[in-house]
Enzyme design. Sequence first.
Site, PDB file in Angstrom:
ATOM      1  N   ASP A 123     -59.937  39.689  54.305  1.00  0.00           N
ATOM      2  CA  ASP A 123     -59.316  38.608  55.081  1.00  0.00           C
ATOM      3  C   ASP A 123     -60.149  38.261  56.320  1.00  0.00           C
ATOM      4  OD1 ASP A 123     -57.444  36.733  55.751  1.00  0.00           O
ATOM      5  OD2 ASP A 123     -55.961  38.151  56.500  1.00  0.00           O
ATOM      6  N   ASN A 168     -53.002  31.347  46.792  1.00  0.00           N
ATOM      7  CA  ASN A 168     -54.112  30.617  47.427  1.00  0.00           C
ATOM      8  C   ASN A 168     -54.275  29.180  46.913  1.00  0.00           C
ATOM      9  OD1 ASN A 168     -56.250  33.550  47.875  1.00  0.00           O
ATOM     10  ND2 ASN A 168     -54.907  32.539  49.321  1.00  0.00           N
TER      11      ASN A 168
HETATM   12  C1  FPP Z   1     -59.265  35.375  53.000  1.00  0.00           C
HETATM   13  O1  FPP Z   1     -59.769  34.877  54.216  1.00  0.00           O
HETATM   14  C2  FPP Z   1     -60.254  35.258  51.977  1.00  0.00           C
HETATM   15  C3  FPP Z   1     -60.104  34.612  50.801  1.00  0.00           C
HETATM   16  C4  FPP Z   1     -58.848  33.943  50.390  1.00  0.00           C
HETATM   17  C5  FPP Z   1     -61.203  34.502  49.846  1.00  0.00           C
HETATM   18  C6  FPP Z   1     -61.954  35.756  49.589  1.00  0.00           C
HETATM   19  C7  FPP Z   1     -63.226  35.348  49.028  1.00  0.00           C
HETATM   20  C8  FPP Z   1     -64.422  35.822  49.384  1.00  0.00           C
HETATM   21  C9  FPP Z   1     -64.665  36.968  50.297  1.00  0.00           C
HETATM   22  C10 FPP Z   1     -65.581  35.091  48.828  1.00  0.00           C
HETATM   23  C11 FPP Z   1     -66.413  35.791  47.854  1.00  0.00           C
HETATM   24  C12 FPP Z   1     -65.777  36.571  46.799  1.00  0.00           C
HETATM   25  C13 FPP Z   1     -66.439  36.921  45.685  1.00  0.00           C
HETATM   26  C14 FPP Z   1     -65.819  37.781  44.675  1.00  0.00           C
HETATM   27  C15 FPP Z   1     -67.798  36.445  45.439  1.00  0.00           C
HETATM   28  P1  FPP Z   1     -59.085  33.612  54.860  1.00  0.00           P
HETATM   29  O2  FPP Z   1     -59.801  32.420  54.414  1.00  0.00           O
HETATM   30  O3  FPP Z   1     -57.625  33.625  54.549  1.00  0.00           O
HETATM   31  O4  FPP Z   1     -59.315  33.871  56.377  1.00  0.00           O
HETATM   32  P2  FPP Z   1     -58.383  33.413  57.570  1.00  0.00           P
HETATM   33  O5  FPP Z   1     -57.133  34.239  57.468  1.00  0.00           O
HETATM   34  O6  FPP Z   1     -59.199  33.743  58.773  1.00  0.00           O
HETATM   35  O7  FPP Z   1     -58.125  31.959  57.421  1.00  0.00           O
END
Ligand code: FPP
Length: 238
Positions: free
Chosen positions: A16, A64
């Site tokens: 996250d 998501n």
């Molecule tokens: C949460 O951070 C992250 C995600 C929903 C996506 C996770 C994906 C990756 C780490 C990209 C790469 C993955 C692979 C397998 C290549 P957020 O966007 O919710 O962060 P925030 O809470 O700060 O908005």
Amino acid sequence: MPDTETGPNHVAIIMDGNGRWAQMKGKPRLFGHHAGAKRVKEIVRACPDLGVKYLTIFAFSTENWKRTQAEVSGLMSLFRRYIKGEMKDLIQEGVRVRFIGDRPRLDDKLIKMMDDLEKVTAQNEKVHLTIALNYGGRDEVSRAVKEMARDAALGTLDPETVDETTLTRYLDTRVLPDPDLVIRTSGEARISNFLLWQSAYSEYEFIDTLWPDFTKDVFAECTARYATRDRRFGAVKV
Ligand code: FPP
């Protein structure tokens, strides 16, 4: 003496903080996801040295889809890019890749790439990397129960014999051990529908680091702290 001094065999991570990391830099959210993907590569590579045999990462949840269309399609293209760009190295480095989650909602091209990556890495056993994509713990249990009900109706499953082991065999994670340690980055202390059944007795690490800043040293600190914990699984230690 802690029971965990050998370190965790299976680590599951809620990655996250990509969005906030990008926003802090005045960049679009996808910039954070790209940085997050680079961290995934580093963390997978760090597993053998830390004695981590199983790594399960939460890449995209069943919730998501509520994000903007631009972010969802950006993430989907990032997953395709990751598979294409990493396939050769993953094969060579002995990483077996599996995907968990509800596949049919994903696009056909991505599903084909996921199937191919699973096939070409199927003989590997150095590290077992599981990527949760369109995954939700409640959704997984619902799909498992639906499958069990079908088998019961067909007569191939006797309802009287159903116990915890039976349900475990119907989950996406059926071939994986339960996670020993679940890490969530970015300061949020919740599990957001990740591995609900499997993490019943897991240890947790909620850390402030945002995922794009999660280096292998931070990972090593988490596994070292785990090694000082005393797991009792509900029993009293004598
Ligand atoms: C949460 O951070 C992250 C995600 C929903 C996506 C996770 C994906 C990756 C780490 C990209 C790469 C993955 C692979 C397998 C290549 P957020 O966007 O919710 O962060 P925030 O809470 O700060 O908005």
